[in-house]
Design an enzyme around this catalytic site. Structure first.
Site, PDB file in Angstrom:
ATOM      1  N   HIS A 177      55.739  15.422 131.761  1.00 45.68           N
ATOM      2  CA  HIS A 177      56.259  16.756 131.836  1.00 45.68           C
ATOM      3  C   HIS A 177      57.734  17.050 132.335  1.00 45.68           C
ATOM      4  O   HIS A 177      58.328  17.657 131.860  1.00 45.68           O
ATOM      5  CB  HIS A 177      55.040  17.517 132.341  1.00 45.68           C
ATOM      6  CG  HIS A 177      53.945  17.982 131.451  1.00 45.68           C
ATOM      7  ND1 HIS A 177      52.814  17.270 131.491  1.00 45.68           N
ATOM      8  CD2 HIS A 177      53.740  18.820 130.528  1.00 45.68           C
ATOM      9  CE1 HIS A 177      51.940  17.832 130.541  1.00 45.68           C
ATOM     10  NE2 HIS A 177      52.471  18.770 130.079  1.00 45.68           N
ATOM     11  N   ASN A 442      63.469   4.068 120.046  1.00 43.49           N
ATOM     12  CA  ASN A 442      62.663   3.979 121.135  1.00 43.49           C
ATOM     13  C   ASN A 442      61.476   3.013 121.107  1.00 43.49           C
ATOM     14  O   ASN A 442      61.411   2.103 121.892  1.00 43.49           O
ATOM     15  CB  ASN A 442      62.227   5.133 121.478  1.00 43.49           C
ATOM     16  CG  ASN A 442      63.238   6.370 121.829  1.00 43.49           C
ATOM     17  OD1 ASN A 442      64.361   6.045 122.091  1.00 43.49           O
ATOM     18  ND2 ASN A 442      62.807   7.580 121.911  1.00 43.49           N
ATOM     19  N   ASP A 443      60.798   3.227 119.939  1.00 38.97           N
ATOM     20  CA  ASP A 443      59.724   2.323 119.514  1.00 38.97           C
ATOM     21  C   ASP A 443      60.080   1.169 119.132  1.00 38.97           C
ATOM     22  O   ASP A 443      59.539   0.195 119.250  1.00 38.97           O
ATOM     23  CB  ASP A 443      58.576   2.963 118.664  1.00 38.97           C
ATOM     24  CG  ASP A 443      57.707   3.875 119.603  1.00 38.97           C
ATOM     25  OD1 ASP A 443      57.124   3.323 120.496  1.00 38.97           O
ATOM     26  OD2 ASP A 443      57.524   5.116 119.094  1.00 38.97           O
TER      27      ASP A 443
HETATM   28  C1  PEP Z   1      61.252   6.635 118.702  1.00 41.00           C
HETATM   29  O1  PEP Z   1      60.429   5.979 118.703  1.00 41.00           O
HETATM   30  O2  PEP Z   1      62.614   6.352 118.777  1.00 41.00           O
HETATM   31  C2  PEP Z   1      61.151   8.121 118.475  1.00 41.00           C
HETATM   32  C3  PEP Z   1      62.015   8.717 118.177  1.00 41.00           C
HETATM   33  O3  PEP Z   1      59.740   8.518 118.759  1.00 41.00           O
HETATM   34  P1  PEP Z   1      59.051   8.848 120.105  1.00 41.00           P
HETATM   35  O4  PEP Z   1      60.223   8.741 121.156  1.00 41.00           O
HETATM   36  O5  PEP Z   1      58.707  10.248 119.938  1.00 41.00           O
HETATM   37  O6  PEP Z   1      58.210   7.901 120.167  1.00 41.00           O
HETATM   38 MG    MG Z   2      58.458   6.574 118.118  1.00 38.28          MG
END
Ligand code: PEP
Ligand code: MG
Length: 528
Positions: A177, A442-443
């Site tokens: 948060h 990110n993932d």
């Molecule tokens: C990602 O995985 O890059 C993405 C934008 O989704 P989140 O960060 O919400 O998993």
């Molecule tokens: Mg993601």
């Protein structure tokens, strides 16, 4: 000394204000049994009143207000006072420990998550027994860097973010948060700095480089001078960039690159558009679900999507379907316990397994689609069948809306997130079924590199610039273009100007970034 953690974006300097568990150091003289019980009753009233006032601002506080009234809480505290002769504050601590253990051992995900709520409420109760100000931040000097072990939702409700230069916490991750709120308010934060409570004292001079996740404590003259000149340059270039934020970003060779914004709620949509975003490239719809105490119904969701669409006007609004699982799960959704939640029922997998939740969201989005350029994006896709099943469900939703005479845009564009290696390798098949791709770096980084995005221990492996990740991006952009669809990048990498050139050279057609990065990324593109 240099400490490292997980940062958001921005740079700051300031003197540390370390929030310790001050109630632990406060002397308390225990009274009679009757007096201790009365002290608890008074603290209960005070805490309840405060939480009820806050209830209007967030469902979390509404839920906490309800929990204060749970008889089990009071009975357990009174039991420790009566049976074990503990003082009121010690009885509250013992209750907190005992109830947290009970909750954490439960099989049910929802109930396990209640442990943090118990902890938060008990801290407030204890502080009220000790007549401590809840907000230990009263003597926080404007411009300070707040350092804490952990910031809970109740803490952030007391915090005046405008008085802060930055935040450092020992616990937490990017999706905590505090990170989300601080980021929205433009306050740089670095979380997961394990040893910050031992290494930083109030009054220490701090240099915070949230972009890199660096926290310099009492740096030497050379580091300080270098950082401060970087900060000045950063502020100056930000001012120049902001002057042109509303203009298109076109490279020197004439290629226009839309720079859109990432958002988790309506305020983020406003912030992104005010920062000059060319639309919303990632609306993380799960955040509409996270702070609630029950599933938002179709109308509630519809109102949110409609408001976002109206704010965007003729600019695109890309709504990413509910991406829960992994580290994101609203407290009221009961997920089965999984050994590897990041490899489990996440994103589109969860939605296809919960068709009622899925249909409600699709219908709400479809209804809002008449009011703007709404696009739908599927999270965590790893198989073409997931797209087929989604399209089939969408056909059912359209049919049901038609039967009730409810309008929708029949040509809403459907796209997918590219965030699994499977989606990269099967891109040619997936591209035939959708109108666009958006790379979730990110993932994608965590799955390509086999390095948990929230685990500080493998931070060095979690490297978006690694040749393997860049190769994956190149592969998928090539397939997108062969199939004539557009591809953007919406992970945090898109907000990092050090990567802008590389991402565009690897074929990204558009970027979707944090509000605070829009102007800088646009300025960078213009220099390419
Ligand atoms: C990602 O995985 O890059 C993405 C934008 O989704 P989140 O960060 O919400 O998993
Ligand atoms: Mg993601």
């Amino acid at each position: 000394m240099l400490l490292r953690g997980i940062g958001t974006s921005g740079m700051a300097t300031g003197y540390a204000y370390v929030v310790r568990n001050i109630s632990a150091d406060t002397t308390y003289s225990k009274g009679t049994l009757e007096e201790e019980l009365q002290a608890v009753a008074r603290a209960m009233d005070k805490t309840r009143n405060h939480l009820q006032t806050l209830s209007a601002t967030s469902d979390i506080f509404a839920a906490h207000a309800e929990m204060v009234d749970d008889p089990m809480l009071l009975q357990t505290i009174e039991g420790y006072i009566q049976d074990d002769a503990l003082s009121a504050p010690d009885a509250i601590d013992a209750t907190s420990e005992a109830l947290q253990v009970v909750f954490r051992e439960m099989d049910d995900e929802y109930l396990r998550a209640r442990a943090d709520d118990v902890k938060d409420i008990c801290i407030q109760l204890r502080n009220n027994v000790l007549s401590l100000s809840q907000h230990q931040y009263e003597d926080l000097m404007p411009g300070s860097i707040l350092v804490a072990d952990e910031l809970l939702p109740s803490d952030t409700s007391y915090l005046d973010f405008s008085a802060l230069s930055g935040i450092v916490t020992a616990k937490g991750n990017r999706t905590s948060h505090v990170c989300i709120i601080a980021n929205n308010k433009g306050v740089p934060s670095v979380v997961g700095v394990n040893d910050c409570m031992h290494s930083i004292n109030t009054g220490d001079y701090i240099l915070l480089d949230a972009g890199r996740g660096y926290v310099y404590v009492n740096p030497d003259e050379e580091t300080r001078r270098q950082f401060e000149s970087e900060l000045t340059a950063h502020n100056e270039s930000s001012a120049v960039a902001e002057a042109h934020a509303y203009e298109k970003a076109v490279t020197m060779s004439g290629k226009a690159v839309p720079v859109m914004g990432n958002a988790g709620d309506i305020d983020d949509v406003k912030a992104a558009l005010a920062a000059g975003a060319d639309g919303i490239g990632l609306f993380r719809s799960e955040f509409l679900f996270m702070d609630k105490t029950s599933l938002p119904d179709e109308d509630t969701q519809y109102q949110a999507y409609l408001e976002a669409a109206k704010l965007c006007g003729d600019k695109p609004l890309t709504i990413r379907l509910l991406d829960i699982g992994g580290d994101k799960c609203p407290s009221y959704i009961h997920l089965e316990k999984e050994d590897n939640p990041f490899l489990g029922m996440r994103g589109i997998r969860f939605l296809l397994a919960h068709k009622d939740i899925f249909k409600t969201q699709l219908k709400a989005i479809l209804r809002a689609s008449v009011s703007g350029d709404i696009r739908i994006m599927l999270p965590f896709v790893s198989d073409a069948g997931e797209i087929d099943d989604t399209l089939a469900l969408m056909a059912v939703c359209r049919q049901e809306l038609t039967e009730t005479g409810t309008g929708f845009n029949p040509d809403v564009k459907i796209g997918i997130m590219i965030e699994t290696p499977a989606a990269v390798l099967a891109a040619a098949i997936l591209a035939e079924k959708v109108a666009f791709f958006s790379i979730g770096t990110n993932d994608l980084t965590q799955y390509v590199m086999a390095a948990d995005r929230n685990d500080g221990l493998v931070r060095n492996y979690y490297n978006v610039s690694h040749p393997a990740v860049m190769r994956a991006i190149k592969l998928v952009t090539e397939e997108a273009h062969v199939h004539g669809i557009t591809i953007s990048v919406c992970g945090e990498a898109a907000s990092d100007v050090m990567l802008t050139q590389q991402l565009l050279q690897n074929g990204a057609d558009a970027l979707s970034v944090n509000a605070t990065a829009v102007a800088r990324v646009k300025a960078h593109i213009r220099e390419m």
